[in-house]
Design a protein around this motif. Structure first.
Motif, PDB file in Angstrom:
ATOM      1  N   THR A  45       0.846  -1.198   0.000  1.00  0.00           N
ATOM      2  CA  THR A  45       0.000   0.000   0.000  1.00  0.00           C
ATOM      3  C   THR A  45       0.875   1.238   0.000  1.00  0.00           C
ATOM      4  O   THR A  45       1.713   1.418   0.873  1.00  0.00           O
ATOM      5  CB  THR A  45      -0.924   0.017   1.231  1.00  0.00           C
ATOM      6  OG1 THR A  45      -1.748  -1.158   1.218  1.00  0.00           O
ATOM      7  CG2 THR A  45      -1.822   1.246   1.208  1.00  0.00           C
ATOM      8  N   ASP A  46       0.668   2.090  -1.003  1.00  0.00           N
ATOM      9  CA  ASP A  46       1.448   3.313  -1.123  1.00  0.00           C
ATOM     10  C   ASP A  46       0.933   4.353  -0.135  1.00  0.00           C
ATOM     11  O   ASP A  46      -0.265   4.652  -0.092  1.00  0.00           O
ATOM     12  CB  ASP A  46       1.343   3.848  -2.555  1.00  0.00           C
ATOM     13  CG  ASP A  46       2.126   5.124  -2.744  1.00  0.00           C
ATOM     14  OD1 ASP A  46       3.343   5.095  -2.512  1.00  0.00           O
ATOM     15  OD2 ASP A  46       1.514   6.141  -3.128  1.00  0.00           O
ATOM     16  N   GLN A  47       1.831   4.922   0.654  1.00  0.00           N
ATOM     17  CA  GLN A  47       1.429   5.865   1.705  1.00  0.00           C
ATOM     18  C   GLN A  47       0.918   7.179   1.138  1.00  0.00           C
ATOM     19  O   GLN A  47       0.095   7.852   1.759  1.00  0.00           O
ATOM     20  CB  GLN A  47       2.610   6.125   2.643  1.00  0.00           C
ATOM     21  CG  GLN A  47       3.105   4.887   3.366  1.00  0.00           C
ATOM     22  CD  GLN A  47       1.997   4.241   4.212  1.00  0.00           C
ATOM     23  OE1 GLN A  47       1.328   4.913   4.989  1.00  0.00           O
ATOM     24  NE2 GLN A  47       1.813   2.943   4.031  1.00  0.00           N
ATOM     25  N   LEU A  48       1.381   7.568  -0.050  1.00  0.00           N
ATOM     26  CA  LEU A  48       0.965   8.835  -0.638  1.00  0.00           C
ATOM     27  C   LEU A  48      -0.413   8.760  -1.283  1.00  0.00           C
ATOM     28  O   LEU A  48      -1.243   9.653  -1.110  1.00  0.00           O
ATOM     29  CB  LEU A  48       1.991   9.283  -1.682  1.00  0.00           C
ATOM     30  CG  LEU A  48       1.679  10.579  -2.446  1.00  0.00           C
ATOM     31  CD1 LEU A  48       1.626  11.769  -1.490  1.00  0.00           C
ATOM     32  CD2 LEU A  48       2.704  10.805  -3.549  1.00  0.00           C
ATOM     33  N   THR A  49      -0.672   7.682  -2.018  1.00  0.00           N
ATOM     34  CA  THR A  49      -1.901   7.586  -2.812  1.00  0.00           C
ATOM     35  C   THR A  49      -2.905   6.576  -2.268  1.00  0.00           C
ATOM     36  O   THR A  49      -4.053   6.556  -2.716  1.00  0.00           O
ATOM     37  CB  THR A  49      -1.560   7.171  -4.248  1.00  0.00           C
ATOM     38  OG1 THR A  49      -0.933   5.871  -4.215  1.00  0.00           O
ATOM     39  CG2 THR A  49      -0.612   8.164  -4.895  1.00  0.00           C
ATOM     40  N   ASN A  50      -2.464   5.728  -1.336  1.00  0.00           N
ATOM     41  CA  ASN A  50      -3.283   4.614  -0.828  1.00  0.00           C
ATOM     42  C   ASN A  50      -3.612   3.576  -1.908  1.00  0.00           C
ATOM     43  O   ASN A  50      -4.516   2.758  -1.730  1.00  0.00           O
ATOM     44  CB  ASN A  50      -4.573   5.117  -0.186  1.00  0.00           C
ATOM     45  CG  ASN A  50      -4.321   5.799   1.143  1.00  0.00           C
ATOM     46  OD1 ASN A  50      -3.578   5.289   1.986  1.00  0.00           O
ATOM     47  ND2 ASN A  50      -4.918   6.978   1.325  1.00  0.00           N
ATOM     48  N   GLN A  52      -3.077   0.182  -3.759  1.00  0.00           N
ATOM     49  CA  GLN A  52      -2.543  -1.130  -3.387  1.00  0.00           C
ATOM     50  C   GLN A  52      -1.919  -1.789  -4.613  1.00  0.00           C
ATOM     51  O   GLN A  52      -2.410  -1.640  -5.738  1.00  0.00           O
ATOM     52  CB  GLN A  52      -3.659  -2.026  -2.859  1.00  0.00           C
ATOM     53  CG  GLN A  52      -4.275  -1.574  -1.559  1.00  0.00           C
ATOM     54  CD  GLN A  52      -5.319  -2.556  -1.088  1.00  0.00           C
ATOM     55  OE1 GLN A  52      -5.009  -3.704  -0.750  1.00  0.00           O
ATOM     56  NE2 GLN A  52      -6.572  -2.121  -1.076  1.00  0.00           N
ATOM     57  N   LYS A  72      -7.630   3.325  -4.315  1.00  0.00           N
ATOM     58  CA  LYS A  72      -8.333   3.274  -3.032  1.00  0.00           C
ATOM     59  C   LYS A  72      -9.834   3.155  -3.216  1.00  0.00           C
ATOM     60  O   LYS A  72     -10.524   2.517  -2.408  1.00  0.00           O
ATOM     61  CB  LYS A  72      -8.001   4.530  -2.220  1.00  0.00           C
ATOM     62  CG  LYS A  72      -8.649   4.588  -0.856  1.00  0.00           C
ATOM     63  CD  LYS A  72      -8.315   5.890  -0.146  1.00  0.00           C
ATOM     64  CE  LYS A  72      -8.998   5.980   1.210  1.00  0.00           C
ATOM     65  NZ  LYS A  72      -8.690   7.258   1.902  1.00  0.00           N
ATOM     66  N   ASN A 106       1.802   4.204  -9.253  1.00  0.00           N
ATOM     67  CA  ASN A 106       0.895   4.510  -8.144  1.00  0.00           C
ATOM     68  C   ASN A 106       0.096   5.780  -8.441  1.00  0.00           C
ATOM     69  O   ASN A 106      -1.127   5.827  -8.242  1.00  0.00           O
ATOM     70  CB  ASN A 106       1.683   4.688  -6.838  1.00  0.00           C
ATOM     71  CG  ASN A 106       2.008   3.381  -6.156  1.00  0.00           C
ATOM     72  OD1 ASN A 106       1.203   2.459  -6.128  1.00  0.00           O
ATOM     73  ND2 ASN A 106       3.203   3.287  -5.601  1.00  0.00           N
TER      74      ASN A 106
END
Length: 214
Positions: A45-50, A52, A72, A106
């Motif tokens: 899961t990318d922290q910037l864009t959420n 997966q 997301k 992402n």
């Protein structure tokens, strides 16, 4: 017998017939040596864009794989357009997991609200052309196998709209995407509908829309 033109990027010697500076050497015995370590990012899961992402194997025989991204906003009640993406790297470097492409995809997935399949085709010279094209075509057929929701990958079964498919790529990946669009037009793959192509070379960007069902 290797033959190369003089270049600031390519050199030749008795011991190393071809060296592309900063990238690789090809030795007289055929041994291939990569000079630059490829930095990669794990799926998740990318922290910037959420967004997966996860890595999947397309072919156990050839070890062809892909990284799949979902935004997301994904729900099973609404299928999203599908982007099949081919990374650049002159056919000899880069990957779906590299620090060049993973953050970019992402963002593309989040901003475009698409399901992205980033194809990790095999690289030359260990896998010379036309193998990258063959892998890329195999990936399209693999995606098409999910059209009735019975394919091997749940994310494509549940979230991907196979009648709203786009191809994309940059540099050598743009070349692949262009050729794959031609193949889709020449072959009968009723499971997907190719709606467009976005191909970016080092100097130009081509965006093509199509309503052809293949």
């Amino acid at each position: 017998m290797f033959s190369v033109s003089p270049s600031v990027y390519i050199s030749t010697s008795d011991e190393v017939p071809i060296e592309v500076h900063g990238f690789f050497r090809i030795h007289h015995d055929g041994r291939f040596e990569r000079l630059a370590e490829l930095n990669t990012i794990a799926a998740g899961t990318d922290q910037l864009t959420n967004v997966q992402s996860k890595d999947v194997v397309i072919s156990q025989q050839t070890k062809l794989s892909a990284r799949i991204y979902i935004p997301k906003s994904t729900t099973r009640n609404k299928k999203l357009p599908t982007l099949i993406y081919y990374h650049g790297g002159a056919f000899v470097t880069e990957s779906s997991a590299s620090t060049t492409y993973h953050p970019t995809l992402n963002l593309i997935t989040a901003e475009s609200n698409v399901v992205t399949v980033s194809v990790d085709y095999r690289l030359a010279p260990e896998s010379p052309i036309p193998i990258p094209y063959e892998d890329s075509w195999e990936a399209i057929k693999w995606v098409a196998n999910h059209d009735k929701g019975k394919g091997p990958e749940p994310w494509l079964n549940d979230y991907a709209d196979h009648h709203n498919v786009f191809l994309g790529g940059d540099s050598s990946g743009a070349n692949i995407a262009h050729n794959m669009a031609i193949l889709v037009g020449l072959n009968t793959i009723t499971a997907i509908n190719l709606r467009g192509l976005s191909a970016k070379s080092t100097t130009t960007t081509t965006i093509t829309n199509t309503t052809a069902t293949s």
